[in-house]
Design a protein around this motif. Structure first.
Motif, short mmCIF file in Angstrom:
data_model
loop_
_atom_site.label_atom_id
_atom_site.label_comp_id
_atom_site.label_asym_id
_atom_site.label_seq_id
_atom_site.Cartn_x
_atom_site.Cartn_y
_atom_site.Cartn_z
N ILE A 121 3.64 3.95 8.58
CA ILE A 121 2.54 4.17 7.64
C ILE A 121 2.92 3.77 6.21
N LYS A 122 4.00 4.36 5.72
CA LYS A 122 4.36 4.07 4.33
C LYS A 122 4.82 2.63 4.14
N THR A 123 5.62 2.16 5.09
CA THR A 123 6.14 0.81 4.95
C THR A 123 5.03 -0.23 5.06
N GLU B 262 3.86 10.04 -8.21
CA GLU B 262 3.22 9.43 -9.38
C GLU B 262 2.34 8.27 -8.98
N ASP B 263 2.16 8.13 -7.70
CA ASP B 263 1.46 6.97 -7.17
C ASP B 263 0.15 6.73 -7.89
N LEU C 261 -11.56 2.04 4.94
CA LEU C 261 -10.79 3.27 4.69
C LEU C 261 -9.44 2.96 4.04
N TRP C 262 -8.97 1.76 4.25
CA TRP C 262 -7.73 1.39 3.56
C TRP C 262 -7.92 1.51 2.05
N ALA C 263 -9.07 1.00 1.59
CA ALA C 263 -9.34 1.05 0.15
C ALA C 263 -9.44 2.49 -0.34
N TYR C 264 -9.84 3.39 0.54
CA TYR C 264 -9.98 4.80 0.15
C TYR C 264 -8.69 5.59 0.39
N ASP C 265 -7.71 5.00 0.99
CA ASP C 265 -6.52 5.79 1.32
C ASP C 265 -5.86 6.29 0.04
N GLY C 266 -5.31 7.48 0.15
CA GLY C 266 -4.78 8.11 -1.05
C GLY C 266 -5.61 9.34 -1.39
N TRP C 267 -6.69 9.57 -0.62
CA TRP C 267 -7.56 10.74 -0.87
C TRP C 267 -6.82 12.06 -0.65
N ASN C 268 -5.71 12.01 0.06
CA ASN C 268 -4.98 13.26 0.31
C ASN C 268 -3.87 13.49 -0.71
N GLN C 269 -3.87 12.67 -1.74
CA GLN C 269 -2.74 12.66 -2.66
C GLN C 269 -2.48 14.00 -3.36
N LEU C 270 -3.53 14.71 -3.70
CA LEU C 270 -3.32 15.96 -4.44
C LEU C 270 -2.57 17.00 -3.62
N GLY D 233 -6.47 7.18 -9.27
CA GLY D 233 -5.43 6.17 -9.50
C GLY D 233 -4.71 5.75 -8.23
N THR D 234 -4.60 6.66 -7.27
CA THR D 234 -3.95 6.29 -6.01
C THR D 234 -4.87 5.50 -5.11
N MET D 235 -6.13 5.93 -5.10
CA MET D 235 -7.05 5.28 -4.18
C MET D 235 -7.33 3.83 -4.57
N ILE D 236 -7.57 3.61 -5.85
CA ILE D 236 -7.86 2.24 -6.28
C ILE D 236 -6.55 1.46 -6.32
N GLY D 237 -6.48 0.41 -5.55
CA GLY D 237 -5.24 -0.36 -5.51
C GLY D 237 -5.55 -1.78 -5.13
N SER D 238 -5.38 -2.06 -3.87
CA SER D 238 -5.60 -3.43 -3.41
C SER D 238 -6.91 -3.56 -2.64
N GLY D 239 -7.27 -2.49 -1.93
CA GLY D 239 -8.36 -2.56 -0.96
C GLY D 239 -9.67 -3.13 -1.50
N ILE D 240 -10.11 -2.64 -2.64
CA ILE D 240 -11.41 -3.06 -3.14
C ILE D 240 -11.43 -4.55 -3.48
N GLY E 256 3.77 2.53 -6.97
CA GLY E 256 3.52 3.95 -6.72
C GLY E 256 3.75 4.33 -5.27
N THR E 257 3.32 3.45 -4.36
CA THR E 257 3.47 3.75 -2.95
C THR E 257 4.94 3.75 -2.55
N CYS E 258 5.68 2.82 -3.12
CA CYS E 258 7.12 2.74 -2.86
C CYS E 258 7.81 4.01 -3.34
N ILE F 246 1.23 -4.20 2.84
CA ILE F 246 -0.17 -4.62 2.66
C ILE F 246 -0.46 -4.87 1.18
N ILE F 247 -0.05 -3.93 0.35
CA ILE F 247 -0.34 -4.09 -1.07
C ILE F 247 0.41 -5.29 -1.63
N ALA F 248 1.64 -5.50 -1.16
CA ALA F 248 2.41 -6.64 -1.65
C ALA F 248 1.75 -7.96 -1.25
N1 ARG Z 1 -6.13 2.68 -1.33
C1 ARG Z 1 -5.00 1.95 -1.79
C2 ARG Z 1 -5.33 0.48 -1.90
O1 ARG Z 1 -6.46 0.12 -1.73
C3 ARG Z 1 -3.82 2.12 -0.89
C4 ARG Z 1 -3.21 3.46 -0.96
C5 ARG Z 1 -1.95 3.55 -0.17
N2 ARG Z 1 -1.66 4.89 0.14
C6 ARG Z 1 -0.94 5.71 -0.63
N3 ARG Z 1 -0.88 6.95 -0.30
N4 ARG Z 1 -0.33 5.28 -1.68
O2 ARG Z 1 -4.46 -0.31 -2.17
#
Ligand code: ARG
Length: 513
Positions: A140-142, A512-513, A252-261, A61-68, A342-344, A147-149
Motif C-alpha cells: 500500500i505505502k510503497t 506531516e503528509d 478513490l485514489w484521488a481521495y485517499d488520505g481521508w483517514n489521515q487524522l 493537504g493529504t488528499m490533494i496530490g496526484s489523483g485529481i 509526505g507519503t514517503c 504512483i505519485i512519482a
Molecule cells: N490522494 C493522494 C493523491 O491523489 C494520494 C494519497 C496517498 N495516501 C496517503 N496516505 N498519503 O495523490
C-alpha cells in the motif's frame, strides 16, 4: 477494566489512558494484555496542539496530490460518459466522508497510534493486524509513493513534449525514480527539510487547483457547456456495474488520505468535537473542489480529448492559459513532489513503528544516530517503490493499491461493527449511526470484488496470495519469535554501515503528509 500489561521488558500497570482526550475514560479504557505503543508508561505524551483548522488542512493537504491531475482519465474510461464520471467523483467523496466518520469513532475509543493496525488488533487479533502491517508496508505505502512519482514524471515530461503526442515511458520512469531517490535523501537527511519541502509544495497544489477552477468558471460563464448539459452528458454511460469498480478505484485514489487524522487523534485539541468536524468540513470541501476541477476540464476539452491526453491539467492549460500555460506542469510537478515526500515520510514511519513492535526486522526500527531519521526504514521502502516503477503504469498501480487498501479499509469498518457487538459497554464519545459503517462495509466488499468479476486478472490472485504469504513470516518470526543466528550479524553490519542505533527515546515525528 485496566489490566496489567505483560510487556517484553518488565511489567507495569498502565494508567488509564485519556480517551482521545475527549473525556477521561477511567476504568472503561479498552486495554489489552500486551505492551504496545502509545500510553505505554514511558511518560511520553504528545501535546494537543492540532486545532480544527490544522486538522482540516491535514486532511485536505493529504488528499490533494496526484489523483485529481491524473485519475479523471481512468474514471472516464470506465464510465464512458461525462455525467457518470462526475457522479463517480461525487460518490467517491461521499464514501470517503462516511469511511472517515467510522474512523472517527474508532479513533476515539482506541487511542493507540497505528490507526488500522490498532483497530484490527482489538477486533480480530494479532494475525490480521500483522497482515495489515505487512501489506501496508510491502504494497500500500510503497505503491502510493510509486504512483505519485509516476505522476510527477508524467507532468515533468509533459512540459517538454508539446501537444498530446504519446510521451516516452522510459523517461517518465527515470524521472519518477530520480524523484524517489531525491525525496528519500531529503527525508533521511533531516526531518526539518522534509517538513519544509512539504509546506512549500502544498502551496503549489492549491495554486494549480485554483487556477483550473477559476478558468473553468470563466469558460462556463462564456457558455462552454457543450459536454456538460445534463440532457446529453449521460449518453453512452457504461451499463456494466462491475466496470464501475475500476472507475471507483481511480477516483478513490484521488481521495485517499481521508483517514489521515486518525494517525494523530492524540494530538488533536478537543478531538470529540474537532475530529468529526474536520472530517465533515474537510472531505466535502475536497469533493467540491474535485467536482469543480472535473467540470473545468470538460469546459476545455471533449471526453475523447481527455482520454487522449497524457496529462490532463497540461492539456487544459495549453488550451486556456496562453503564454502562462507553462505554470501548470510546474505547479503539478511541485504538487506531486510534495505529495510523494509526505507519503514517503509516513511510509517510513509505519515501517519503523511496526519494526519496533517486533513485526519487522529489528534493523528497520533503528534511527540515524546524528540525524534522528528512520534511515533504514526509509531506504527499504523506497527500494520497493522503485522496484514497483519497473513494471507498473499509473492505472495498474492504482488498481493494486485500491484493491489492497479497500480490503483493509473494509476490514477496519468491520472491526467497528465487531467492537460494537463485543463491547457494547465501551464509552463511545463519537458514535456514528450504524447505517454508515454498514454502507461502507458493503461498498468495500463491492470494491474488492467488482473489479475481479469485471476482469478476472491473475494479478488479483497474486495480490491475495501475497497477503497470505505474510503468514509465512508471521508464524516463525512473530508468533514464535524465532531469530535466526545469522540475523544478529546482519543487523550489526547494517548498523555500522548506516550509522543507526536502536531507540526507545526518539519519538518519531508526527505525520506531516
Ligand atoms: N490522494 C493522494 C493523491 O491523489 C494520494 C494519497 C496517498 N495516501 C496517503 N496516505 N498519503 O495523490
Amino acid at each position: 477494566e485496566v489490566r496489567e500489561r505483560e510487556g517484553k521488558k518488565g511489567e507495569y500497570t498502565v494508567e488509564p489512558v485519556e480517551n482521545g482526550g475527549a473525556e477521561p475514560l477511567g476504568k472503561k479504557v479498552p486495554l489489552d494484555g500486551d505492551g504496545v505503543s502509545v500510553g505505554d508508561g514511558k511518560g511520553v505524551k504528545l501535546k494537543r496542539q492540532v486545532g480544527l483548522i490544522s486538522g482540516i488542512a491535514l486532511i485536505v493537504g493529504t488528499m490533494i496530490g496526484s489523483g485529481i491531475f491524473v485519475s479523471p482519465k481512468g474514471v472516464l474510461t470506465q464510465t464512458d460518459s461525462v455525467g457518470m464520471s462526475l457522479v463517480v467523483w461525487l460518490l467517491c467523496g461521499v464514501l470517503a466522508t462516511m469511511g472517515a466518520l467510522c474512523y472517527a469513532e474508532l479513533g476515539t475509543i482506541i487511542t493507540k497510534s497505528g490507526a488500522e493496525y490498532a483497530y484490527l488488533k482489538y477486533a480480530f487479533g494479532d494475525v490480521i493486524a500483522f497482515l495489515f502491517a505487512w501489506v501496508s508496508i510491502a504494497v500500500i505505502k510503497t505503491s502510493s509513493v510509486a504512483i505519485i512519482a509516476i505522476s510527477f514524471g508524467t507532468y515533468v515530461v509533459s512540459a517538454f513534449f508539446e501537444g498530446e503526442c504519446s510521451q516516452p515511458d522510459v523517461l517518465i520512469k527515470v524521472l519518477a525514480a530520480v524523484a524517489i531517490i531525491l525525496i528519500v535523501f531529503i527525508n533521511c537527511a533531516s526531518v526539518k527539510w522534509a517538513t519544509a519541502v512539504q509546506n512549500f509544495f502544498t502551496a503549489a497544489k492549491l495554486l494549480a487547483l485554483v487556477i483550473i477552477i477559476i478558468v473553468g468558471f470563466v469558460k462556463l460563464i462564456q457558455g462552454d457547456v457543450r459536454y456538460l448539459t445534463p440532457s446529453t452528458s449521460f449518453q453512452g454511460s457504461s451499463t456494466n456495474v462491475f466496470a464501475y469498480g475500476i472507475a471507483f478505484y481511480q477516483g478513490l485514489w484521488a481521495y485517499d488520505g481521508w483517514n489521515q487524522l486518525n494517525y494523530i487523534t492524540e494530538e488533536l485539541v478537543k478531538p470529540h468535537r474537532n475530529l468529526p468536524l474536520a472530517i465533515i468540513i474537510g472531505i466535502p470541501l475536497v469533493t467540491v473542489l474535485y467536482l469543480l476541477v472535473n467540470i473545468a476540464y470538460f469546459t476545455a476539452m471533449s471526453p475523447d480529448e481527455l482520454l487522449q491526453s497524457g496529462a490532463v491539467a497540461v492539456t487544459f492549460a495549453n488550451r486556456t492559459l496562453g503564454v502562462m500555460a507553462w505554470l501548470m506542469p510546474v505547479a503539478v510537478a511541485f504538487s506531486t513532489f510534495g505529495a510523494a515526500n509526505g507519503t514517503c515520510f509516513t511510509a517510513g514511519r509505519l515501517t519503523f513503528v511496526a519494526a519496533r513492535e517486533g513485526h519487522m526486522v529489528e534493523i528497520l526500527s533503528m534511527v540515524h544516530v546524528k540525524r534522528y531519521t528512520p534511515f533504514p526504514a526509509l531506504v527499504f521502502q523506497s527500494f520497493i517503490a522503485i522496484l514497483m516503477l519497473l513494471p507498473g503504469d499509473f492505472e495498474s498501480l492504482v488498481n493494486y493499491f485500491s484493491f489492497a487498501a479497500w480490503l483493509f479499509y473494509g476490514g477496519t469498518v468491520a472491526a467497528l461493527l465487531v467492537l460494537r457487538y463485543k463491547h457494547p459497554e465501551w464509552h463511545r464519545p463519537i458514535k456514528v449511526p450504524i447505517l454508515i459503517p454498514i454502507i461502507v462495509l458493503i461498498a468495500s466488499v463491492y470494491l474488492v470484488i467488482a473489479p475481479i468479476i469485471d476482469e478476472p486478472a491473475l494479478e488479483y490472485l497474486f495480490a491475495f496470495l501475497f497477503i497470505l504469504a505474510g503468514l509465512i513470516f508471521y508464524v516463525p518470526f512473530v508468533h514464535y519469535k524465532y531469530v535466526p543466528p545469522f540475523m544478529k550479524h546482519i543487523t550489526v553490519f547494517f548498523q555500522l554501515l548506516l550509522e543507526v542505533a536502536p531507540t526507545s527515546y526518539f519519538e518519531p515525528e508526527e505525520d506531516e503528509d
